[in-house]
Motif scaffolding. Sequence first.
Motif, mmCIF file in Angstrom:
data_model
loop_
_atom_site.group_PDB
_atom_site.id
_atom_site.type_symbol
_atom_site.label_atom_id
_atom_site.label_comp_id
_atom_site.label_asym_id
_atom_site.label_seq_id
_atom_site.Cartn_x
_atom_site.Cartn_y
_atom_site.Cartn_z
ATOM 1 N N THR A 1 0.830 -1.174 -0.109
ATOM 2 C CA THR A 1 -0.087 0.027 -0.005
ATOM 3 C C THR A 1 0.775 1.288 -0.103
ATOM 4 O OG1 THR A 1 -1.924 -0.999 1.295
ATOM 5 C CG2 THR A 1 -1.865 1.200 1.408
ATOM 6 N N ALA A 2 1.816 1.132 0.824
ATOM 7 C CA ALA A 2 2.580 2.334 1.071
ATOM 8 C C ALA A 2 3.319 2.641 -0.744
ATOM 9 C CB ALA A 2 3.887 2.105 1.956
ATOM 10 N N ALA A 3 3.844 1.591 -1.054
ATOM 11 C CA ALA A 3 4.578 1.701 -2.539
ATOM 12 C C ALA A 3 3.640 2.115 -3.523
ATOM 13 C CB ALA A 3 5.293 0.406 -2.868
ATOM 14 N N TYR A 4 2.357 1.826 -3.264
ATOM 15 C CA TYR A 4 1.339 2.123 -4.185
ATOM 16 C C TYR A 4 1.049 3.637 -4.224
ATOM 17 C CZ TYR A 4 -3.300 2.853 -6.224
ATOM 18 O OH TYR A 4 -4.372 3.392 -7.086
ATOM 19 N N PHE A 5 1.068 4.222 -3.092
ATOM 20 C CA PHE A 5 0.623 5.592 -2.768
ATOM 21 C C PHE A 5 1.932 6.428 -3.004
ATOM 22 C CE2 PHE A 5 -3.058 4.381 -0.109
ATOM 23 C CZ PHE A 5 -3.971 5.081 -0.844
ATOM 24 N N ALA A 6 3.140 5.706 -3.005
ATOM 25 C CA ALA A 6 4.365 6.493 -3.316
ATOM 26 C C ALA A 6 4.284 6.436 -4.841
ATOM 27 C CB ALA A 6 5.529 5.917 -2.820
ATOM 28 N N GLU A 7 3.985 5.711 -5.613
ATOM 29 C CA GLU A 7 3.997 5.825 -7.029
ATOM 30 C C GLU A 7 3.080 6.443 -7.407
ATOM 31 O OE1 GLU A 7 2.498 4.900 -10.995
ATOM 32 O OE2 GLU A 7 1.478 4.247 -9.226
ATOM 33 N N ARG A 8 1.788 6.628 -6.857
ATOM 34 C CA ARG A 8 0.505 7.546 -7.373
ATOM 35 C C ARG A 8 1.181 8.839 -7.218
ATOM 36 N NH1 ARG A 8 -4.570 6.114 -8.377
ATOM 37 N NH2 ARG A 8 -4.683 8.307 -8.890
ATOM 38 N N LYS A 9 1.902 9.314 -5.977
ATOM 39 C CA LYS A 9 2.285 10.628 -5.615
ATOM 40 C C LYS A 9 3.432 11.330 -6.738
ATOM 41 C CE LYS A 9 5.087 13.411 -2.403
ATOM 42 N NZ LYS A 9 5.923 13.102 -1.126
ATOM 43 N N GLY A 10 4.099 10.267 -7.400
ATOM 44 C CA GLY A 10 5.303 10.476 -8.396
ATOM 45 C C GLY A 10 4.405 10.978 -9.508
ATOM 46 N N ARG A 11 3.282 10.545 -9.913
ATOM 47 C CA ARG A 11 2.529 10.896 -10.987
ATOM 48 C C ARG A 11 1.700 11.904 -10.930
ATOM 49 N NH1 ARG A 11 -1.137 6.751 -12.916
ATOM 50 N NH2 ARG A 11 -1.480 5.645 -10.920
ATOM 51 N N ALA A 12 1.526 12.508 -9.637
ATOM 52 C CA ALA A 12 0.487 13.696 -9.445
ATOM 53 C C ALA A 12 1.164 14.970 -10.231
ATOM 54 C CB ALA A 12 0.522 14.057 -7.977
ATOM 55 N N ASP A 13 -0.010 15.594 -10.641
ATOM 56 C CA ASP A 13 -0.147 16.925 -11.361
ATOM 57 C C ASP A 13 -0.334 17.927 -10.479
ATOM 58 O OD1 ASP A 13 -0.063 19.187 -12.833
ATOM 59 O OD2 ASP A 13 -0.857 18.185 -14.406
ATOM 60 N N LEU A 14 0.508 18.304 -9.430
ATOM 61 C CA LEU A 14 0.136 19.133 -8.392
ATOM 62 C C LEU A 14 -0.356 20.470 -8.908
ATOM 63 C CD1 LEU A 14 3.169 18.440 -5.841
ATOM 64 C CD2 LEU A 14 1.000 17.516 -5.959
ATOM 65 N N GLU A 15 0.075 21.139 -10.001
ATOM 66 C CA GLU A 15 -0.356 22.297 -10.537
ATOM 67 C C GLU A 15 -1.831 22.039 -10.920
ATOM 68 O OE1 GLU A 15 -0.955 26.222 -11.078
ATOM 69 O OE2 GLU A 15 0.835 25.227 -10.186
ATOM 70 N N ALA A 16 -2.192 21.103 -11.571
ATOM 71 C CA ALA A 16 -3.362 20.991 -11.924
ATOM 72 C C ALA A 16 -4.444 20.999 -10.807
ATOM 73 C CB ALA A 16 -3.597 19.534 -12.892
ATOM 74 N N PHE A 17 -3.871 20.329 -9.657
ATOM 75 C CA PHE A 17 -4.620 20.271 -8.366
ATOM 76 C C PHE A 17 -4.880 21.338 -7.880
ATOM 77 C CE2 PHE A 17 -4.298 19.592 -3.523
ATOM 78 C CZ PHE A 17 -5.445 18.850 -3.180
ATOM 79 N N ARG A 18 -3.871 22.237 -7.966
ATOM 80 C CA ARG A 18 -3.824 23.643 -7.331
ATOM 81 C C ARG A 18 -4.872 24.506 -7.947
ATOM 82 N NH1 ARG A 18 1.743 22.987 -6.865
ATOM 83 N NH2 ARG A 18 2.212 22.694 -4.763
ATOM 84 N N ARG A 19 -4.910 24.308 -9.507
ATOM 85 C CA ARG A 19 -5.864 24.913 -10.288
ATOM 86 C C ARG A 19 -7.401 24.521 -9.998
ATOM 87 N NH1 ARG A 19 -2.138 23.775 -14.351
ATOM 88 N NH2 ARG A 19 -3.833 22.161 -15.206
ATOM 89 N N ILE A 20 -7.689 23.247 -9.556
ATOM 90 C CA ILE A 20 -8.858 22.917 -9.346
ATOM 91 C C ILE A 20 -9.250 23.673 -7.758
ATOM 92 C CG2 ILE A 20 -10.254 20.902 -8.331
ATOM 93 C CD1 ILE A 20 -8.659 19.414 -10.463
#
Length: 82
Positions: free
Chosen positions: A47-66
């Motif tokens: 589970t920890a590895a899964y969330f670390a991998e997902r974090k690596g693919r995150a588009d934080l600028e898109a998140f901030r725009r939302i």
Amino acid sequence: MGETSTCSLRLPKSLKAAVEKLAREEGISMNQFVATAVAEKLAAMNTAAYFAERKGRADLEAFRRILRRKGGVPPREGDERP
């Protein structure tokens, strides 16, 4: 549980005694207790590895725009930000 294999395991006496006591209280074998504990640890690590991998693919600028976009409904009473 499917196919199994044998694994010799060395535990400190105090740890073995604690496992035996808990397994007995749960009404299961020491083997089943250890197998379940190992499975739980693997699940937590995966589970920890899964969330670390997902974090690596995150588009934080898109998140901030939302988060900054206008519209929607105001927070309900009690849900306001301080």
